[in-house]
Scaffold this active site. Structure first.
Site, PDB file in Angstrom:
ATOM      1  N   LEU B  73       0.827  -1.113   0.007  1.00  0.00           N
ATOM      2  CA  LEU B  73       0.103  -0.008  -0.170  1.00  0.00           C
ATOM      3  C   LEU B  73       0.762   1.334  -0.005  1.00  0.00           C
ATOM      4  CD1 LEU B  73      -2.917  -0.925   2.353  1.00  0.00           C
ATOM      5  CD2 LEU B  73      -3.180  -0.778  -0.141  1.00  0.00           C
ATOM      6  N   CYS B 130      -6.550  -6.325   1.727  1.00  0.00           N
ATOM      7  CA  CYS B 130      -5.086  -6.505   1.206  1.00  0.00           C
ATOM      8  C   CYS B 130      -4.276  -7.502   1.921  1.00  0.00           C
ATOM      9  CB  CYS B 130      -4.412  -4.857   1.351  1.00  0.00           C
ATOM     10  SG  CYS B 130      -2.772  -5.012   0.936  1.00  0.00           S
ATOM     11  N   GLY B 217      -3.278 -12.191 -11.919  1.00  0.00           N
ATOM     12  CA  GLY B 217      -3.042 -12.716 -13.004  1.00  0.00           C
ATOM     13  C   GLY B 217      -3.883 -14.117 -13.465  1.00  0.00           C
ATOM     14  N   GLY B 243      -9.876 -10.600 -11.453  1.00  0.00           N
ATOM     15  CA  GLY B 243      -8.993 -11.626 -11.066  1.00  0.00           C
ATOM     16  C   GLY B 243      -8.290 -12.324 -12.263  1.00  0.00           C
TER      17      GLY B 243
END
Lengths: 266, 303
Positions: B73, B130, B217, B243
């Site tokens: 972050l 996160c 990815g 996603g």
């Protein structure tokens, strides 16, 4: 605006152990390019490897619209790149990054490279020559085979000295020791360097001892190369920051930084 | 001309294509490559109350068809964002979704208050997922009560559309989704990255500076599609699906699973025009199959 798209491979040849030189025809990219910048190369159209590979510009030929990249095969991406044949097209973005700048009034410089870190210094050496700046080029490597791009530097017609870890070419030892000799004997005004972190760190300490400032080109694992992902950061001195440093992006704030501003982790 | 306009929990978007937070900076980074006006919305980098330096390097590692990141972050803080980044973004005819994160519920409340007073914020994406920060982040998003607490408090401080960004690192994502909807979320964003790691066998050490990181990815796409599919059928709120979307086909898969909008993330690093390619491909798909309204495709795989 940076170019992004397909560029034709003119040649892609082995130049040493695990070392290749790829020449790309990319007029839009080439006309904007300057020494010290890099391109972001997609090695194939598949999802593995997923990311592009950042590779510095080794030669910039404005007349033909070609750029060349001298690269070391270190993993899957560069391995795949080494297999791309002449005539094929590769997807490149660039030129990216800030590149080297030649400060006003600089008359005599030392250019120091180590291993594949020699690669981005060639266009700089050519530009220094064109501008009539006196220079000594020091190139190092593990062995004679790893002094990347040596012949290219010699062909520019500047003084080139070498050092290798095993003494197979030039002085046995580190290129930083050659640098110290030059700082002692024939003090240059300024230096430019690119190479492994321990080399850069030692060089900066030595140069500082002799009161010589300069620029270094850094590398870091990179994601986007446009400043969005914040993966490729390095520590740069910032006076206003509490800790005295902040993270800067190698891709857009660099890859070239003022040597005195770089903070290396011990 | 078929309709591409969608409504994401009160946020009107001219098309369903947006950017995944943290992969698109604050906008200008990709302006040389695409026309930001063409995006359905821009989701900016995760913003916190105070500036953050983020984690030590290496912050990125490639894995099969994916990348692990542990940025942590890094951002200049909400005040800087409001003063410096928002004025630039306001020049575009594209709504701005601000992704927010905090160490405490109070942090989330304060950042929400400041952003709600600022001019030019279209919606808030509340990051409770996160994986790369010690406090806050995923700590909130992996417990129904904690997730709901954050959303409930944020809700009190804003009338802006609230999008809760969910973590896939949970046993049951449907329960978390229901909890945040109950607490006042207008929409759900899923998924954030999957917690993972990789080890350098030559150095015999983890590759990432922060040891673990978030996987993104194409490697994670089937997991994300599955979660969108499950959540879409369990809650009555629009979903921003993401996603591993690399192209239009992937985006359509998310829409068919139940996403109203889609976010392109890691693909931006590979192809700086990925968002535009996705948008163009969605239009072509609609034309090919005679779909007049994109909304007709939402959840079409199970409806």
């Amino acid at each position: 605006m940076s170019f992004s798209g397909l560029s034709k491979v003119i040649s892609n040849e082995k130049t040493g152990p695990q070392q290749f030189l790829i020449v790309l025809h990319s007029p839009e990219l080439t006309k904007q390019a300057k020494p010290g910048q890099f391109v972001h190369v997609r090695v194939n159209g598949l999802s593995d490897p997923l990311l592009r590979r950042p590779i510095s510009l080794h030669e910039i030929d404005y007349a033909s619209g070609n750029v060349s990249l001298l690269y070391q095969v270190v993993g899957k991406g560069t391995e795949l790149l080494s297999g791309v044949p002449a005539g094929a097209e590769v997807d490149v973005m660039g030129p990216l990054g800030n590149g080297f700048w030649i400060p006003e009034g600089v008359k005599r410089v030392l250019v120091v490279g180590g291993g594949i870190g020699n690669a981005p210094l060639l266009p700089l050496v050519k530009e220094l020559k064109d501008r009539g700046v006196e220079q000594t080029v020091l190139l190092g490597g593990r062995t004679v085979d790893y002094v990347a791009g040596l012949e290219g530097f010699k062909s520019v017609g500047v003084t080139v000295e070498t050092a290798t870890d095993d003494g197979s070419l030039g002085r046995k030892g580190f290129v930083t020791q050659l640098a110290e000799d030059i700082f002692t004997l024939d003090k240059p005004d300024y230096f430019f360097a690119c190479g492994p972190e321990p080399m850069l760190k030692q060089l900066i300490i030595t140069a500082d001892k002799y009161g010589i400032s300069g620029q270094v080109s850094l590398e870091e694992r990179m994601g986007c190369a446009v400043g969005a992902c914040l993966a490729c950061v390095c520590k740069i001195k910032v006076k206003t920051d509490e800790a005295g440093w902040d993270y800067k992006k190698v891709c857009v704030d660099g890859p070239v930084f003022e040597a005195s501003e770089v903070v290396f982790d011990v | 001309m078929s309709n591409l306009e969608i409504n994401l929990g009160g946020l009107k978007m001219k098309n369903p294509v947006t950017t995944a937070s943290g992969t698109f900076g604050f906008g200008p980074e990709y302006a040389p490559y695409i026309d930001l006006n063409q995006l359905g919305a821009i989701v900016v980098k995760g913003t916190t109350l105070e500036p953050r330096k983020g984690n030590a390097t290496p912050r990125i590692a490639e894995t099969p068809s994916g990348i692990l990141n542990c940025i942590g972050l890094q951002n200049p803080g909400v005040d800087y964002f409001i003063e410096k980044s928002l004025p630039y973004l306001k020049e575009y005819d594209t709504p701005v979704i601000v992704n927010i994160s905090g160490n405490s519920v109070e942090d989330y409340a304060e950042i929400t208050r400041r952003l709600s007073q600022a001019d030019g914020v279209g919606a808030l994406e509340v990051n409770i997922s996160c994986p790369n920060v010690k406090q806050g982040g995923m700590v909130f998003g992996t417990s129904c009560t904690a997730a709901a607490d954050v959303i409930r408090v944020v809700r009190e401080y804003t009338t802006l559309p609230l999008i809760a960004k969910l973590s896939p690192n949970v046993t049951n994502i449907v329960e978390i989704a229901q909890a945040v909807v109950e607490a006042g979320a207008d929409a759900l964003a899923l998924i954030n990255t999957l917690l993972g790691m990789t080890i350098d066998i030559h150095k015999r050490k983890p590759v990432l500076g922060n040891i673990m990181g978030g996987l993104s990815g194409p490697a994670i796409r089937p997991v994300a599609v599955r979660m969108v599919w499950q959540v879409a059928q369990a809650v009555d709120k629009p979903i921003l699906g993401m996603g591993g979307i690399m192209n239009a086909d992937d985006a359509i898969e998310f829409i068919l699973a139940g996403a109203t909008a889609v976010a392109v993330g890691t693909a931006n690093f590979v192809n700086p025009r990925a968002t535009m390619d996705v948008l163009e491909g969605i239009k072509q798909y609609m034309e090919k199959y005679g779909v007049n309204d994109i909304n007709d495709l939402v959840g079409a795989a199970w409806k």
